[in-house]
Design a protein around this motif. Structure first.
Motif, PDB file in Angstrom:
ATOM      1  N   TYR A  23       0.827  -1.211   0.000  1.00 13.61           N
ATOM      2  CA  TYR A  23       0.000   0.000   0.000  1.00 13.61           C
ATOM      3  C   TYR A  23       0.863   1.264   0.000  1.00 13.61           C
ATOM      4  O   TYR A  23       0.404   2.349   0.328  1.00 13.61           O
ATOM      5  CB  TYR A  23      -0.906   0.011   1.246  1.00 13.61           C
ATOM      6  N   SER A  25       3.260   4.525  -0.845  1.00 11.59           N
ATOM      7  CA  SER A  25       3.146   5.727  -1.670  1.00 11.59           C
ATOM      8  C   SER A  25       4.540   6.136  -2.117  1.00 11.59           C
ATOM      9  O   SER A  25       5.532   5.873  -1.426  1.00 11.59           O
ATOM     10  CB  SER A  25       2.511   6.856  -0.846  1.00 11.59           C
ATOM     11  N   LYS A  37      -0.952   3.935   2.677  1.00 15.56           N
ATOM     12  CA  LYS A  37      -2.325   4.255   3.045  1.00 15.56           C
ATOM     13  C   LYS A  37      -3.200   3.036   2.793  1.00 15.56           C
ATOM     14  O   LYS A  37      -3.174   2.440   1.718  1.00 15.56           O
ATOM     15  CB  LYS A  37      -2.842   5.449   2.242  1.00 15.56           C
ATOM     16  N   THR A  38      -4.003   2.670   3.799  1.00 12.55           N
ATOM     17  CA  THR A  38      -4.920   1.543   3.667  1.00 12.55           C
ATOM     18  C   THR A  38      -6.018   1.646   4.708  1.00 12.55           C
ATOM     19  O   THR A  38      -5.813   2.186   5.797  1.00 12.55           O
ATOM     20  CB  THR A  38      -4.173   0.190   3.835  1.00 12.55           C
ATOM     21  N   CYS A  41      -6.511   4.819   6.689  1.00 13.99           N
ATOM     22  CA  CYS A  41      -5.441   5.229   7.593  1.00 13.99           C
ATOM     23  C   CYS A  41      -4.147   5.455   6.822  1.00 13.99           C
ATOM     24  O   CYS A  41      -3.763   4.640   5.983  1.00 13.99           O
ATOM     25  CB  CYS A  41      -5.220   4.150   8.660  1.00 13.99           C
ATOM     26  N   ALA A  42      -3.486   6.581   7.097  1.00 12.23           N
ATOM     27  CA  ALA A  42      -2.167   6.871   6.516  1.00 12.23           C
ATOM     28  C   ALA A  42      -1.105   6.443   7.518  1.00 12.23           C
ATOM     29  O   ALA A  42      -1.175   6.800   8.702  1.00 12.23           O
ATOM     30  CB  ALA A  42      -2.041   8.352   6.209  1.00 12.23           C
ATOM     31  N   GLY A  55      -5.766   9.194  10.667  1.00 15.18           N
ATOM     32  CA  GLY A  55      -7.015   8.950   9.971  1.00 15.18           C
ATOM     33  C   GLY A  55      -8.082   8.393  10.893  1.00 15.18           C
ATOM     34  O   GLY A  55      -7.865   8.208  12.103  1.00 15.18           O
ATOM     35  N   HIS A  58      -7.077   5.187  12.903  1.00 16.47           N
ATOM     36  CA  HIS A  58      -5.709   5.186  13.439  1.00 16.47           C
ATOM     37  C   HIS A  58      -5.557   4.280  14.658  1.00 16.47           C
ATOM     38  O   HIS A  58      -4.573   3.553  14.788  1.00 16.47           O
ATOM     39  CB  HIS A  58      -5.268   6.614  13.775  1.00 16.47           C
TER      40      HIS A  58
END
Length: 301
Positions: A23, A25, A37-38, A41-42, A55, A58
């Motif tokens: 996931y 970035s 990010k998944t 939630c970051a 997020g 979290h």
């Protein structure tokens, strides 16, 4: 935006990096190993060993790794060990939350002190330590006993509707745990009262109560919470096995719908299966068999 921060030891940090790699970035903050990010939630993993979760989910996401953190988490479990674990009590647990395909399933089980020895004899323990075939066999034996239980399934179509309405996965889980427990209490004979109710902890208690309240239900305030509760409570272990059993049953049904065995989890194999389904049956089918807000959907398409 809410956030949680934990600090992990080197070995545990490697596991977290591997887990979130699918996931990831391309944009990473300075001094970070990975940004991903998944599930709403970051996640940012830093060279220092700190992991930042931001997020709506979290707390739940951070709770997955808290036992490996540089905190006396396991000690905390022992300090807060409920005194009713060897007495009659209710336990609840869930399955399917990290799987792209398939529903979320939750089970709650009331086990008496007398029944605990029998369930252990049948092989009841943490479902994560067993394969699906073993779980099926043990659960079939468990269901022949006189224990009281309730299992709930949130199918993918309803899951996706709630997610689009702004429900986090944490709220859905709390909602299901709440109702499974209420169902079990409603099935108990007059005069039978559990010594306690234990929920396998996936978020802080206050967050759990807020989630239940946000659904329009009145939260119970007599609950206890423990991470990895299935290792300490026969009731929670039984609930974890029933929840997993129901999840596997639903996955088998969905596999028949698509014509091949759906992969559990959220790996690259899942991405390939998404492409196969979209190419042969169309994207609309995903809404009925998958948690479409997972990053896998975007990656596969």
């Amino acid at each position: 935006m809410g956030q949680s921060v934990i600090k992990l030891k080197k070995q545990e940090l490697k596991k977290v990096v591997e887990h979130y790699k699918p996931y990831s970035s391309s944009k990473k903050p300075p001094y970070s190993i990975l940004a991903a990010k998944t599930n709403g939630c970051a996640i940012t993993i830093y060279e220092s060993g700190k992991v930042l979760f931001q997020g709506s989910t979290h707390a739940e996401e951070a709770a997955k790794w808290s036992d490996g953190a540089d905190q006396p988490k396991q000690k905390s479990n022992h300090q807060n060990m409920p005194d009713f674990l060897k007495k009659d009590h209710i336990g609840s647990d869930e399955a399917g939350t990290g799987d792209y395909f398939g529903p979320i399933t939750v089970a709650a089980v009331f086990v008496t002190a007398r029944q605990q020895a029998l369930l252990k004899e049948l092989g009841v323990k943490d479902s994560k330590s067993m394969n699906d075939e073993t779980i099926k066999k043990i659960v079939n034996d468990m269901l022949q006993t006189d224990m009281v239980y309730s299992s709930l399934t949130l199918n993918n179509e309803k899951y996706n509707q709630l997610q689009r309405r702004g429900w986090s996965q944490g709220r859905m889980k709390a909602w299901m745990h709440h109702h499974a427990i209420q169902n079990v209490l409603g099935k108990l004979e007059d005069g039978v009262k559990p010594s306690g109710i234990l929920v396998d902890q996936f978020c802080k208690p206050d967050i759990f109560y807020n989630h239940v309240q946000a659904t329009g239900d009145k939260p119970r305030r007599d609950l206890s919470f423990m991470t990895k509760a299935e290792s300490y409570s026969t009731s929670v272990a039984a609930a974890s096995m029933i929840a997993r059993y129901r999840f596997v049953q639903e996955m088998e049904k969905l596999s028949k719908v698509v014509g091949f065995d759906l992969q559990k989890g959220a790996s690259k194999v899942v991405d390939q299966q998404i492409k196969r389904i979209v190419n042969s049956r169309g994207q609309a089918l995903l809404d009925k068999i998958a948690k479409v807000h997972f990053a896998n959907t975007k990656k596969a398409l």
